[in-house]
Enzyme design. Structure first.
Site, PDB file in Angstrom:
ATOM      1  N   PHE A  20      82.302   3.342  81.095  1.00 44.73           N
ATOM      2  CA  PHE A  20      83.763   3.172  81.151  1.00 44.73           C
ATOM      3  C   PHE A  20      84.248   2.856  82.570  1.00 44.73           C
ATOM      4  O   PHE A  20      83.483   2.965  83.527  1.00 44.73           O
ATOM      5  CB  PHE A  20      84.454   4.411  80.615  1.00 44.73           C
ATOM      6  CG  PHE A  20      83.958   5.718  81.192  1.00 44.73           C
ATOM      7  CD1 PHE A  20      84.077   5.995  82.551  1.00 44.73           C
ATOM      8  CD2 PHE A  20      83.377   6.682  80.376  1.00 44.73           C
ATOM      9  CE1 PHE A  20      83.647   7.193  83.081  1.00 44.73           C
ATOM     10  CE2 PHE A  20      82.935   7.885  80.904  1.00 44.73           C
ATOM     11  CZ  PHE A  20      83.072   8.142  82.254  1.00 44.73           C
ATOM     12  N   SER A 259      81.611  12.537  89.124  1.00 41.01           N
ATOM     13  CA  SER A 259      80.735  11.591  88.453  1.00 41.01           C
ATOM     14  C   SER A 259      80.812  11.771  86.942  1.00 41.01           C
ATOM     15  O   SER A 259      81.221  12.816  86.442  1.00 41.01           O
ATOM     16  CB  SER A 259      79.299  11.808  88.906  1.00 41.01           C
ATOM     17  OG  SER A 259      78.870  13.078  88.437  1.00 41.01           O
ATOM     18  N   LYS A 260      80.392  10.709  86.292  1.00 44.37           N
ATOM     19  CA  LYS A 260      80.381  10.717  84.836  1.00 44.37           C
ATOM     20  C   LYS A 260      79.480  11.854  84.345  1.00 44.37           C
ATOM     21  O   LYS A 260      79.798  12.554  83.397  1.00 44.37           O
ATOM     22  CB  LYS A 260      79.834   9.359  84.383  1.00 44.37           C
ATOM     23  CG  LYS A 260      79.981   9.108  82.931  1.00 44.37           C
ATOM     24  CD  LYS A 260      80.071   7.640  82.647  1.00 44.37           C
ATOM     25  CE  LYS A 260      78.744   6.933  82.702  1.00 44.37           C
ATOM     26  NZ  LYS A 260      78.769   5.561  82.265  1.00 44.37           N
ATOM     27  N   ARG A 261      78.370  12.015  85.047  1.00 44.40           N
ATOM     28  CA  ARG A 261      77.394  13.017  84.616  1.00 44.40           C
ATOM     29  C   ARG A 261      77.964  14.432  84.706  1.00 44.40           C
ATOM     30  O   ARG A 261      77.817  15.230  83.793  1.00 44.40           O
ATOM     31  CB  ARG A 261      76.132  12.906  85.486  1.00 44.40           C
ATOM     32  CG  ARG A 261      75.017  13.814  85.032  1.00 44.40           C
ATOM     33  CD  ARG A 261      73.706  13.105  85.147  1.00 44.40           C
ATOM     34  NE  ARG A 261      73.382  12.850  86.546  1.00 44.40           N
ATOM     35  CZ  ARG A 261      72.631  13.666  87.285  1.00 44.40           C
ATOM     36  NH1 ARG A 261      72.124  14.746  86.760  1.00 44.40           N
ATOM     37  NH2 ARG A 261      72.372  13.367  88.538  1.00 44.40           N
ATOM     38  N   GLY A 264      82.236  14.128  83.210  1.00 41.81           N
ATOM     39  CA  GLY A 264      82.481  13.511  81.897  1.00 41.81           C
ATOM     40  C   GLY A 264      83.741  12.672  81.872  1.00 41.81           C
ATOM     41  O   GLY A 264      84.029  11.905  82.801  1.00 41.81           O
TER      42      GLY A 264
END
Ligand code: GLU
Length: 504
Positions: A20, A259-261, A264
């Site tokens: 995204f 971060s995405k990790r 989320g």
């Protein structure tokens, strides 16, 4: 920067479509976009999809739509074309754009074929760790004889292409970070073409920046360590590199990179769009991640950002992501919308909940919706908040909130009987008043409480819970009038049944 360069500024955002649109990506886009606007320049959207296994069409569409939602339009790019098309790297790879550059590097001796297998490379890395060497690959394939190469080829090994890193320091003159001298000892000979023939990011990025006449590369600090490698490639080809500006990381409150990790959906621009944040609030918020005009001003319209933003004044250190601030900004921008615009903005949220059907929206119904929005007033932090705050206008399928009931309807038989008495009287009064408008409703209710020595707040809250299930919300008189007489009487009857029944 001189005036000519200012007029010719060409900047780009080069997302990899592997997920995204990240908050940090939105900020990179905004800073580039503002820089282009300020310098009468061109903003380019290039798609860096060299990682074909992880790149998806869906992600690309999401990035386009996220940027469009934010109003960050581009002048040249993937879906738009332009003088340096194609702007999607996979299309450039198939068009053979990078082949002559690799050829030139191999011919001028600044690149070489590396035949090391993944196992050999792992062993070299392990050895480097033991010897505490920062440059793990030791460049051994630089010195292969023609015979050795032929042997490897005969074994079926497919070589990568590596660029030789220079022995002299590389100087990066960064608009934000200042001058940095990179010790060449820290850089290893970078793979620029994989064994399957695919060029890597460092090669494609700098070649495209040069070919697309990019004057300023404005990107996140996470790319800082790639800059000297890209400069080394450009230098080896005799190409002039753009100016660089690395924007500091976005951190969480404990100083960790957002971060995405780890965070989320909290870093996904779409999450905010879906929850009813306004693009103006998002832009204002991301603009302030790392940049300040002075120590006072928090609210910046897009026009003001164009006027006041200064890339050179972006801070060097990470900036902390503060959701509370974003909420505050969003509430501010929602109140800036007039009632009609605010109604337009919340209708999709009502519609998604099945509370409003826009295909059958009459002028009368629309006017009613506007009055509801007007009654809610400044209570919205996000547009999505309209749902819990107004659901009861559309449906009586709500529960009475236990805490509110206990407090205002009473927790003893005696108090509950009194509430039933009040609600019964109010029902009779509201059934009998000649007109059902704000003034008539209000004075009839006050007349009743004052003549009967009933505390105004007690009567109001008892009625509010009967009509809405909760003790908070817009003005009660607004609610009464907007629900209309029949609905009000029906809901009071239901409350009385509830109070008189065994469960009350
Ligand atoms: N493709 C990189 C990314 O999405 C951006 C690289 C760059 O701006 O040079 O993070």
């Amino acid at each position: 920067m001189n005036d000519t360069l200012q007029k010719l500024a060409r900047v780009r955002m080069a997302p990899s479509p592997t997920g995204f649109l990240h908050i940090g990506g939105a900020r990179t886009a905004l800073f580039n976009w503002l820089f282009a606007k300020q310098h009468n320049g061109t903003f380019i959207l290039r798609i860096d999809d060299t990682d074909m296994a992880r790149s998806t069409e869906e992600s690309m569409r999401e990035i386009y739509s996220g940027l469009k939602w934010l109003g960050l339009d581009w002048d040249e790019g993937g879906d738009k074309g332009g003088p340096y098309e194609p702007y999607v790297q996979s299309e450039r790879i198939s068009g053979g754009v990078y082949v002559p550059y690799v050829q030139q590097l191999l011919e001028n001796g600044t690149a070489y074929h590396c035949y090391c297998t993944p196992e050999e490379l792992a062993a070299i890395r392990a050895q480097a760790r033991v010897e505490k060497r920062t440059r793990s690959y030791d460049g051994r394939c630089q010195h292969l004889t023609q015979k050795a190469k032929a042997c490897f080829a005969a074994e079926g090994r497919k070589p990568t292409v590596r660029i030789k890193m220079p022995n002299t320091p590389i100087q990066v003159d960064d608009i934000i970070l200042g001058i940095r001298n990179i010790d060449p000892g820290t850089l290893e000979d970078e793979v620029i073409v994989r064994s399957n023939g695919m060029p890597t990011y460092n090669l494609t990025s700098i070649i495209d920046d040069v070919e697309m006449q990019i004057t300023h590369v404005i990107r996140g600090t996470e790319h800082l360590n790639t800059t000297p490698k890209q400069m080394a490639i450009a230098n080896a080809l005799g190409l002039k590199v753009p100016q660089f500006a690395h924007i500091p990381l976005v951190l969480d409150s404990s100083g960790r990179k957002m971060s995405k990790r780890h965070h989320g959906a909290l870093v996904a621009v779409n999450r905010y769009r879906e929850q009813g944040y306004l693009p103006e609030a998002m832009l204002n918020f991301v603009a302030r991640l790392g940049w300040a005009y002075d120590d006072k001003q928090e609210i910046f319209s897009v026009e003001e950002l164009i006027e006041k933003f200064d890339l050179g004044r972006v801070g060097k250190s990470g900036s902390v992501f503060d959701l509370k601030k974003l909420e505050w900004l969003n509430a501010h921008y929602i109140t800036q919308l007039d009632v009609s615009a605010r109604t337009d903005a919340v209708i999709p949220f009502w519609q998604a909940e099945g509370l409003v059907d826009t295909t059958a929206l009459t002028a009368e119904h629309r006017a009613w919706l506007e009055k509801i929005v007007g009654a809610v007033g400044e209570r919205l932090t996000t547009l999505q908040d309209i749902i819990p705050q107004t659901r009861y206008f559309f449906t009586d399928a709500f529960d009475y909130e236990a805490k509110a009931v206990k407090k205002w309807w009473g927790n003893s038989a005696e108090k509950q009987n009194k509430t039933v008495e009040i609600l019964t009287s109010l029902s009779q009064i509201l059934a009998g008043i000649p007109a059902f408008d704000l003034g008539t409703v209000e004075s009839a209710i006050w007349k009743y409480t004052d003549e009967n020595n009933i505390k105004r707040v007690a009567a109001m809250q008892a009625l509010r819970i009967a009509l809405t299930g909760t003790s908070f919300g817009p003005s009660l008189f607004d609610i009464v009038v907007l629900l209309g007489r029949d609905e009000v009487l029906k809901r009071i009857t239901r409350a009385i049944v509830q109070l008189s029944g065994p469960a009350a």
